[in-house]
Design a protein around this motif. Sequence first.
Motif, PDB file in Angstrom:
ATOM      1  N   MET A   1       0.855  -1.169   0.000  1.00  0.00           N
ATOM      2  CA  MET A   1       0.000   0.000   0.000  1.00  0.00           C
ATOM      3  C   MET A   1       0.904   1.235   0.000  1.00  0.00           C
ATOM      4  SD  MET A   1      -3.027   1.062   2.703  1.00  0.00           S
ATOM      5  CE  MET A   1      -3.863  -0.482   2.449  1.00  0.00           C
ATOM      6  N   ASN A   2       0.574   2.187  -0.819  1.00  0.00           N
ATOM      7  CA  ASN A   2       1.396   3.393  -0.838  1.00  0.00           C
ATOM      8  C   ASN A   2       0.873   4.420   0.162  1.00  0.00           C
ATOM      9  OD1 ASN A   2      -0.451   5.307  -2.057  1.00  0.00           O
ATOM     10  ND2 ASN A   2      -0.074   4.321  -4.017  1.00  0.00           N
ATOM     11  N   ILE A   3       1.650   5.440   0.388  1.00  0.00           N
ATOM     12  CA  ILE A   3       1.361   6.420   1.431  1.00  0.00           C
ATOM     13  C   ILE A   3       0.034   7.146   1.202  1.00  0.00           C
ATOM     14  CG2 ILE A   3       2.694   8.263   0.329  1.00  0.00           C
ATOM     15  CD1 ILE A   3       3.653   9.079   3.144  1.00  0.00           C
ATOM     16  N   GLU A   4      -0.274   7.491  -0.018  1.00  0.00           N
ATOM     17  CA  GLU A   4      -1.509   8.236  -0.291  1.00  0.00           C
ATOM     18  C   GLU A   4      -2.743   7.348  -0.121  1.00  0.00           C
ATOM     19  OE1 GLU A   4      -3.609  11.511  -0.483  1.00  0.00           O
ATOM     20  OE2 GLU A   4      -1.425  11.492  -0.465  1.00  0.00           O
ATOM     21  N   VAL A   5      -2.660   6.103  -0.540  1.00  0.00           N
ATOM     22  CA  VAL A   5      -3.772   5.169  -0.353  1.00  0.00           C
ATOM     23  C   VAL A   5      -4.006   4.944   1.145  1.00  0.00           C
ATOM     24  CG1 VAL A   5      -4.529   2.782  -0.708  1.00  0.00           C
ATOM     25  CG2 VAL A   5      -3.496   4.060  -2.584  1.00  0.00           C
ATOM     26  N   TYR A   6      -2.933   4.784   1.898  1.00  0.00           N
ATOM     27  CA  TYR A   6      -3.072   4.596   3.339  1.00  0.00           C
ATOM     28  C   TYR A   6      -3.667   5.837   3.998  1.00  0.00           C
ATOM     29  CZ  TYR A   6      -2.313   3.449   8.165  1.00  0.00           C
ATOM     30  OH  TYR A   6      -2.527   3.206   9.503  1.00  0.00           O
ATOM     31  N   HIS A  49       9.976   8.553   5.201  1.00  0.00           N
ATOM     32  CA  HIS A  49      10.437   7.159   5.176  1.00  0.00           C
ATOM     33  C   HIS A  49       9.244   6.262   5.479  1.00  0.00           C
ATOM     34  CE1 HIS A  49      14.508   8.719   5.176  1.00  0.00           C
ATOM     35  NE2 HIS A  49      14.160   9.483   6.184  1.00  0.00           N
ATOM     36  N   PHE A  50       8.362   6.115   4.524  1.00  0.00           N
ATOM     37  CA  PHE A  50       7.122   5.366   4.729  1.00  0.00           C
ATOM     38  C   PHE A  50       7.423   3.867   4.732  1.00  0.00           C
ATOM     39  CE2 PHE A  50       2.970   3.688   3.041  1.00  0.00           C
ATOM     40  CZ  PHE A  50       2.225   3.981   4.170  1.00  0.00           C
ATOM     41  N   SER A  51       7.903   3.390   5.876  1.00  0.00           N
ATOM     42  CA  SER A  51       8.252   1.979   5.973  1.00  0.00           C
ATOM     43  C   SER A  51       7.573   1.288   7.144  1.00  0.00           C
ATOM     44  CB  SER A  51       9.766   1.812   6.079  1.00  0.00           C
ATOM     45  OG  SER A  51      10.256   2.516   7.199  1.00  0.00           O
ATOM     46  N   VAL A  52       7.304   2.025   8.232  1.00  0.00           N
ATOM     47  CA  VAL A  52       6.649   1.449   9.403  1.00  0.00           C
ATOM     48  C   VAL A  52       5.521   2.370   9.851  1.00  0.00           C
ATOM     49  CG1 VAL A  52       6.921   0.776  11.830  1.00  0.00           C
ATOM     50  CG2 VAL A  52       8.718   0.240  10.183  1.00  0.00           C
ATOM     51  N   ILE A  53       4.359   1.771  10.082  1.00  0.00           N
ATOM     52  CA  ILE A  53       3.207   2.488  10.624  1.00  0.00           C
ATOM     53  C   ILE A  53       3.026   2.005  12.059  1.00  0.00           C
ATOM     54  CG2 ILE A  53       0.708   2.818  10.469  1.00  0.00           C
ATOM     55  CD1 ILE A  53       1.012   2.261   7.430  1.00  0.00           C
ATOM     56  N   VAL A  86       4.015  -1.792  12.048  1.00  0.00           N
ATOM     57  CA  VAL A  86       3.680  -2.661  10.919  1.00  0.00           C
ATOM     58  C   VAL A  86       4.561  -2.261   9.746  1.00  0.00           C
ATOM     59  CG1 VAL A  86       1.870  -3.514   9.402  1.00  0.00           C
ATOM     60  CG2 VAL A  86       1.287  -2.808  11.730  1.00  0.00           C
ATOM     61  N   ASN A  87       5.351  -3.218   9.263  1.00  0.00           N
ATOM     62  CA  ASN A  87       6.212  -2.975   8.115  1.00  0.00           C
ATOM     63  C   ASN A  87       5.345  -2.885   6.862  1.00  0.00           C
ATOM     64  OD1 ASN A  87       7.842  -3.444   5.778  1.00  0.00           O
ATOM     65  ND2 ASN A  87       9.461  -4.198   7.108  1.00  0.00           N
ATOM     66  N   VAL A  88       5.316  -1.725   6.266  1.00  0.00           N
ATOM     67  CA  VAL A  88       4.450  -1.459   5.106  1.00  0.00           C
ATOM     68  C   VAL A  88       4.840  -2.317   3.907  1.00  0.00           C
ATOM     69  CG1 VAL A  88       3.649   0.328   3.522  1.00  0.00           C
ATOM     70  CG2 VAL A  88       4.066   0.896   5.899  1.00  0.00           C
ATOM     71  N   ASP A  89       6.115  -2.574   3.756  1.00  0.00           N
ATOM     72  CA  ASP A  89       6.595  -3.318   2.582  1.00  0.00           C
ATOM     73  C   ASP A  89       6.213  -4.794   2.610  1.00  0.00           C
ATOM     74  OD1 ASP A  89       7.795  -1.003   1.542  1.00  0.00           O
ATOM     75  OD2 ASP A  89       9.617  -1.371   2.708  1.00  0.00           O
ATOM     76  N   THR A  90       6.037  -5.353   3.803  1.00  0.00           N
ATOM     77  CA  THR A  90       5.758  -6.787   3.890  1.00  0.00           C
ATOM     78  C   THR A  90       4.339  -7.118   4.360  1.00  0.00           C
ATOM     79  OG1 THR A  90       6.706  -6.900   6.115  1.00  0.00           O
ATOM     80  CG2 THR A  90       8.189  -7.353   4.261  1.00  0.00           C
TER      81      THR A  90
END
Length: 115
Positions: A1-6, A49-53, A86-90
């Motif tokens: 999921m990309n940053i804008e969708v999230y 750095h959109f990697s962890v939420i 939550v790791n966004v990439d995985t």
Amino acid sequence: MNIEVYREYCLSLGDDVEEKLPFTSFHYASGVLVFYVHGHMFSFFDCDHFSVITLKCQPDRIDELKANLDCIVKPSNLSPKYWIGVNVDTAPDDLLRELTRNSYEIVKAKYKKQK
């Protein structure tokens, strides 16, 4: 999921959701976007750095999530007793949506009672 969708997903959770960049005076955290319900945060991440939420979670659920999902990591700057990263990439998109809605509902229920 990309940053804008999230971002759009978080805003779609309810009319009571607000987004802010509350840490702009801190260089290291100036890009942290926080989503609030009833004035209390339920989700945040670094826009640069959109990697962890980081999300609120039930304490009794956290150990199970960490044991079964590699995408669950240490939360950024908050107690791992009540928060998860939550790791966004995985993370699968459906899991990310479910955990985000869960976080929103936890915070909404807690602070709605206090109003």
